[in-house]
Design an enzyme around this catalytic site. Structure first.
Site, mmCIF file in Angstrom:
data_model
loop_
_atom_site.group_PDB
_atom_site.id
_atom_site.type_symbol
_atom_site.label_atom_id
_atom_site.label_comp_id
_atom_site.label_asym_id
_atom_site.label_seq_id
_atom_site.Cartn_x
_atom_site.Cartn_y
_atom_site.Cartn_z
ATOM 1 N N THR A 270 0.858 -1.196 0.000
ATOM 2 C CA THR A 270 0.000 0.000 0.000
ATOM 3 C C THR A 270 0.886 1.235 0.000
ATOM 4 O OG1 THR A 270 -0.081 -0.014 2.399
ATOM 5 C CG2 THR A 270 -1.801 -1.211 1.251
ATOM 6 N N TRP B 267 -17.469 16.107 15.108
ATOM 7 C CA TRP B 267 -16.642 15.724 13.968
ATOM 8 C C TRP B 267 -16.686 16.759 12.851
ATOM 9 C CZ3 TRP B 267 -13.323 12.013 14.751
ATOM 10 C CH2 TRP B 267 -13.611 10.997 15.682
#
Lengths: 539, 539
Positions: free
Chosen positions: A177, A426
């Site tokens: 990755t 958030w």
């Protein structure tokens, strides 16, 4: 019904038999028919056996998109070896760590990457062979390893072998990755996962490649199977056009025009380069029908600009290394509006949105959730990991936030790790980046968290503007007002000359956080302004 | 990578989740969304369990293309039962033999096939349950079996179950070959073979179905998975249009127009009926883009007529029960000339031509050979057979003769069993049928062997002419002269009012051989002429 193993060598066999005359063309290199490439790749398998590589062994590649790289894909995989593709843009120490963890025994390197190889070799005692690709010459000074040019190896030890005589669950490829959000992790693809990924991608509602197409693969073959296109093209017998190392606008334009490219795949910055070249020179691309872009969502204005200038449809998609890599994709004939989303999952990929608790959201449409996926080409556990990374229902957590519209089109909404928690609430950076990214003078925008003594974290907006642009931070904040809550507005706007990018071309948020994530950090971006008072949230 | 079983229930799950609102429409029946159909089919799985059907058990269907039939496909297969489709055009004794060999425990029957059921039931002591579909009512007189209507069964015992929780090699369907050339043999499809067949068919160079299409399935669902279209349509979320029992031109035209059909699949006689209806009524089909025809090769004049009148592209293909069934297929955008062939194999089907000795011909193009195939959706051994039917390389002998052109397009050249051996030399009936079939007044032509005391066998030409046509046998023979060797010219031309067809719509050559294969046989065709002298070969 017959037992018939789904192995990737069958793609090249199919091309050689049914479209044997179709070509694989490398920019600045040669052109070769599928029939001849199949024969060379198969002989190369025999030569790799001569180097002592046995079933299951791993060979690393450090290479661009070229015929030699493609031959090594098939020479390794066809013989049951694992092709471990390395990203030449990573630092040598990181590459060496990957080579050592993978226990690669031989490394194949593009000639123009020899200097990088010289940095890696001393760090990798397990490497005992080097194959120089793309016209390199064996020099002096690597006495510890057996060094060949690919052509000399083929000439001396090429031998026809039987391909694919093993189980379809046999590993075929290894890719790490990008590691923009953590330590790079290896994903071990199998023949089965790659084969099924290919059939899925070939659907008329997905990549819809045909034998009449000429396909430019401007996404790197060193990352995530090059979107699987090195398999898809021979599977249908499409002409395959490989740009080598050159991905600038002028080189790609010339190549696409010369080779009659009808479908081209690459990240949006690549197409921006082509558009800028066309703008500057006034040319066009008469054969081009479709451009596939991947990665994160593409601003609508950019899509329109690409379509207008290239005279081709833009097809959006989203994927990741762990998905082999294609996840969702907009159909080739998607209505213009639907392109802002990345598309729907083609048959063969299951998908759900969950809350932070991992439980599927009762309503899957119109809300942002954590994106989980399941399928035959999705990772279950990382390479050499002790445990799998699946939830109880067998889904893999992509780490992405996403929303589905009523028609099921997916829009990525940032990484869950990038979420900013300010005063207990958030803030999703992607919401802000999306709006700021539409500003005509903004090239790229990124929002990161900065530590704050009172609110925990507060958002900081980092922008890269068009050359010569005179950005007013208040204008950017005004554009956000009413679109996001007032307490979500960035406290600070910083202008950078160039957005730092990770080796895969994505914005490197780790770097941004290091540079701008704390008061007084070392970043050299210009502080454009602090439009928000200190007592931001809930004010 | 993840273990992820390739089971066909995933197709309907996918449709329900991503194209839940798209419809399945039955002519003269109802319309239902994929989401609702998925729910009903799943509940029906639970109801079948109530009837005592357990994993691996077999349920027979004797039905047309309707919603109920589709629901039974998924209700059985999703639960790991085997759906054994029966051809209602076969004689009761033959059907009963199949039911008994398959050990079917329950039979689902279209209401209008109740009389046929009454003939079969006494012959099948193993059947212990009957489900009446499509609006039937449970009458009196079947005391030995537990009889339900599908709706009542669903109402009383519908229960949600988990689908697909088994290995992908689990059997899903059973279908017997048409038996035009021998005793019918069962082909047991698996989830894996059907799933891979579907992905293969969805390729842009194959059936290329998209979620925007409206697909008419005028090929019977009772034979060979209905070309796999009951899987392909939900896999992409295409609207699925089912004609029920009515396949006449008027009914299909009205249905296609009303449901905006864009792609339609059926044998050529079906399309001839539609064209004749359009000719008679002057209508058109504005939405229709493409017509898939299968079976043997279609005369070029017929293709042109279909394309002109339907305003749609004709896409040719070839397949057989043993192949699930699609073998080769011309791409949707094939140039007009290439349509005379049946197409190329899409990725996933391997193919070779051999001599009568089974050895691959050194040159595969431009010559006629015995067609052998290999793939994940190709039979390895017939149902309940003791041995497989594969050669040393794992290929299945199709029993067909075929030729590949330079571009790899396949043209069927008759059945190897139909070859006529005259004076020690071979005559291929297909060569003659192809030429005679182009005569403007000929509807269909067939050539069979007649026993001959001197030459062993001699060819006899049987023709069906357009109504009212006045065929001159010499004209037909003249058309052949120069195209085939003189000694290959038929000795006798017989005109029949209608070509005898087997239950699948193919010309019944067994019947023709019985009627006309010996001097003085019982056929009632008109003896048009004997253009050849008795000492035919080598003259």
């Amino acid at each position: 019904m017959q037992s018939y193993a789904l192995t990737v060598d069958k793609f090249l066999d199919h091309a050689a038999k049914w479209r044997g005359e179709r070509e694989v063309v490398t920019a600045g290199g040669g052109r070769i028919s599928y029939a001849a490439l199949r024969e060379r790749s198969n002989l190369l398998s025999g030569a790799l056996a001569h180097l002592g590589l046995e079933f299951g062994d791993r060979l690393a590649t450090l290479a661009w998109n070229t015929q030699h790289h493609l031959e090594l894909y098939y020479a390794t995989m066809g013989a049951g070896l694992v092709c471990h593709t390395l990203n030449p843009r990573l630092p040598p120490a990181q590459l060496a760590a990957m080579v050592n963890e993978a226990e690669d025994e031989v490394i194949a390197v593009a000639a123009n990457l020899s200097p990088l190889l010289d940095e890696i070799l001393p760090l990798c005692p397990g490497l005992r062979g080097v194959i120089l690709m793309d016209g390199g010459e064996v020099g002096e000074g690597r006495p510890a390893v057996d060094t060949w040019t690919l052509e000399a190896l083929l000439e001396s030890h090429g031998r026809a072998v039987t391909w694919g005589d093993f189980a379809e669950e046999t590993p075929a490829g290894l890719c790490y990755t990008s590691g923009t959000t953590g330590r790079p992790k290896g994903v071990l693809y199998t023949h089965r996962s790659n084969y099924l990924h290919t059939l899925r991608a070939l659907q008329a509602d997905a990549i819809a490649l045909t034998g009449e197409d000429s396909l430019l693969v401007a996404v790197p073959m060193f990352h995530a199977n090059g979107w699987g296109l090195p398999f898809a093209a021979p599977a249908v017998g499409a002409k395959l056009v490989l740009p080598g190392r050159q991905a600038d606008g002028a080189s790609l334009t010339e190549l696409m025009r010369r080779e009659g490219v009808t479908i081209a795949a690459g990240v949006q910055t690549v197409w921006l380069g082509v558009v800028e070249h066309l703008d500057a020179t006034g040319g066009d691309l008469p054969d081009l029908k479709r451009v596939l872009i991947g990665g994160s969502s593409c601003p609508e204005a950019l899509i329109r600009r690409l379509e207008d200038r290239l005279g081709a449809r833009v097809q959006t998609s989203w994927g990741m290394t762990e998905l082999s890599p294609v996840g969702v994709i907009a159909p080739p004939n998607a209505p213009a509006g639907a392109q802002r989303a990345s598309g729907r999952p083609p048959m063969g990929l299951d998908l759900k949105l969950t809350g932070a608790d991992g439980i599927a959201l009762p309503q899957q449409r119109g809300v942002v959730g954590h994106l989980k996926v399941k399928g035959a080409s999705v990772v279950d556990r990382y390479f050499k990991a002790d445990a799998d990374v699946l939830d109880e229902e067998g889904y893999f957590d992509t780490g992405d936030l996403a929303r589905l519209d009523e028609a099921g089109n997916l829009t990525l909404c940032g990484r869950s790790k990038d979420l900013i928690k300010s005063g207990g609430e958030w803030i999703n950076p992607a919401d802000i980046e999306d709006i700021v990214g539409r500003h005509p003078q903004v090239v790229q925008a990124a929002v990161i968290a900065r530590q704050h003594p009172r609110w925990g974290e507060r958002p900081v907006l980092i922008v890269e503007a068009l050359p010569g642009a005179d950005l007013d931070p208040r204008e950017l904040i005004d554009a956000l007002r009413g679109q996001v809550a007032d307490w979500q507005l960035p406290d600070l706007v910083i202008q950078v000359a160039a957005m730092p990018l990770a080796a895969t071309g994505k914005i490197d948020k780790n770097r941004l956080r290091a540079d701008y994530g704390t008061e007084g950090a070392a970043g050299d971006g210009a502080r454009l302004g602090e439009p928000r008072p200190d007592d931001a949230p809930g004010s």
